[in-house]
Scaffold this motif. Structure first.
Motif, PDB file in Angstrom:
ATOM      1  N   ARG A  95       0.854  -1.243   0.089  1.00 42.88           N
ATOM      2  CA  ARG A  95      -0.042  -0.006   0.037  1.00 42.88           C
ATOM      3  C   ARG A  95       0.828   1.143   0.028  1.00 42.88           C
ATOM      4  N   LEU A  96       0.417   2.301  -0.682  1.00 46.60           N
ATOM      5  CA  LEU A  96       1.095   3.324  -0.830  1.00 46.60           C
ATOM      6  C   LEU A  96       1.764   4.159   0.579  1.00 46.60           C
ATOM      7  N   ASP A  97       0.301   4.146   1.291  1.00 42.65           N
ATOM      8  CA  ASP A  97       0.576   4.825   2.577  1.00 42.65           C
ATOM      9  C   ASP A  97       1.669   3.876   3.379  1.00 42.65           C
ATOM     10  N   ARG A 133      -3.310   2.376  -2.899  1.00 42.67           N
ATOM     11  CA  ARG A 133      -2.530   2.023  -4.215  1.00 42.67           C
ATOM     12  C   ARG A 133      -1.461   1.130  -4.136  1.00 42.67           C
ATOM     13  N   LEU A 134      -1.525   0.073  -4.906  1.00 38.43           N
ATOM     14  CA  LEU A 134      -0.438  -0.891  -4.539  1.00 38.43           C
ATOM     15  C   LEU A 134       0.964  -0.486  -5.766  1.00 38.43           C
ATOM     16  N   VAL A 135       2.087  -0.538  -4.831  1.00 36.60           N
ATOM     17  CA  VAL A 135       3.278  -0.432  -5.454  1.00 36.60           C
ATOM     18  C   VAL A 135       3.813  -1.680  -5.951  1.00 36.60           C
ATOM     19  N   LYS A 136       4.612  -1.412  -6.987  1.00 32.75           N
ATOM     20  CA  LYS A 136       5.204  -2.762  -7.719  1.00 32.75           C
ATOM     21  C   LYS A 136       6.689  -2.603  -7.355  1.00 32.75           C
ATOM     22  N   PRO A 137       7.487  -3.843  -7.138  1.00 34.92           N
ATOM     23  CA  PRO A 137       8.953  -3.819  -7.059  1.00 34.92           C
ATOM     24  C   PRO A 137       9.534  -2.887  -8.126  1.00 34.92           C
ATOM     25  N   VAL A 180       8.659  -7.629  -2.859  1.00 38.40           N
ATOM     26  CA  VAL A 180       7.576  -7.773  -1.632  1.00 38.40           C
ATOM     27  C   VAL A 180       8.160  -8.563  -0.537  1.00 38.40           C
ATOM     28  N   PRO A 181       7.972  -7.996   0.766  1.00 35.15           N
ATOM     29  CA  PRO A 181       8.596  -8.771   1.763  1.00 35.15           C
ATOM     30  C   PRO A 181       7.808  -9.788   2.425  1.00 35.15           C
ATOM     31  N   THR A 182       8.638 -10.550   3.052  1.00 39.28           N
ATOM     32  CA  THR A 182       7.779 -11.704   3.768  1.00 39.28           C
ATOM     33  C   THR A 182       7.630 -11.100   5.426  1.00 39.28           C
ATOM     34  N   LEU A 183       6.887 -12.091   6.020  1.00 42.91           N
ATOM     35  CA  LEU A 183       6.463 -11.594   7.461  1.00 42.91           C
ATOM     36  C   LEU A 183       7.454 -11.279   8.371  1.00 42.91           C
ATOM     37  N   ASP A 184       8.598 -12.188   8.284  1.00 42.13           N
ATOM     38  CA  ASP A 184       9.907 -11.873   9.072  1.00 42.13           C
ATOM     39  C   ASP A 184      10.617 -10.726   8.775  1.00 42.13           C
TER      40      ASP A 184
END
Length: 203
Positions: A95-97, A133-137, A180-184
């Motif tokens: 998310r952009l925010d 808005r979703l940002v992309k790598p 895109v990150p993983t949870l950890d």
């Protein structure tokens, strides 16, 4: 833009945790919930209660986004390949925010959403005022000239309690979303349990 109706720190006290890791949180002084019944001894929580709490905590952390938006993210995550919980975290972090907040451009997720909605944030050089808005790598997120001079931005960058995550490349007032990150990899101040959120929605 959804407007937050209740006090931010009420959420901290309801959960009994300092969700955003901020030094001013009342949980640092009082770990019980708000209101006259906040100190009552808590009974054992049901599985549903535990799942609901995990959902409220995660939803609240990202600026208390609406149930409709959060549910939409969950269904999108469930349609993607791989672990639904990890996919959900990935979507929320895109998310952009959230990117503006993670880049330490603002002190809180709420001020990040406001900065975006007021048109101070650019994605790949184009002004964007949609916080969800979703940002992309590979996308570059920058602050406008006016925003760069705001006291709010200077305050955020001097906050010692927040780390810059490795999935963002920061260069002054420019942040590049690397992956895109993983949870950890996500620097949550408290433990988040997206697996319980998945259980909540898949009942």
């Amino acid at each position: 833009m959804s407007k937050r109706q209740s006090a931010k720190y009420k959420l901290d006290r309801r959960m009994g945790e300092n969700i955003w890791g901020r030094p001013k949180s009342p949980v640092n002084r009082r770990e019980y919930g708000p209101g006259q019944h906040g100190q009552r001894r808590k009974g054992k929580m049901s599985d549903f209660g535990i799942q609901l709490r995990a959902k409220q905590k995660l939803k609240g952390y990202y600026g208390d986004i609406t149930e409709k938006q959060f549910k939409k993210n969950y269904f999108e995550a469930s349609r993607m390949k791989g672990d639904t919980g990890q996919n959900l975290i990935g979507l929320l972090e895109r998310r952009l925010d959230a990117v503006v907040y993670r880049s330490k451009f603002t002190p809180t997720i709420f001020s990040a959403r406001q900065l975006v909605s007021h048109g101070h944030v650019y994605v790949n050089g184009v002004k964007c005022n949609i916080a969800s808005r979703l940002v992309k790598p590979g996308d570059e997120v920058t602050l406008g000239k006016k925003a760069q001079e705001m006291a709010l931005v200077a305050e955020a960058q001097s906050l010692p309690e927040r780390d810059l995550p490795e999935y963002l490349a920061i260069d002054g007032t420019k942040a590049t979303f690397v992956r895109v990150p993983t949870l950890d990899e996500v620097p949550y101040p408290v433990k988040m349990e997206p697996n319980l959120v998945v259980e909540f929605y898949s009942r």
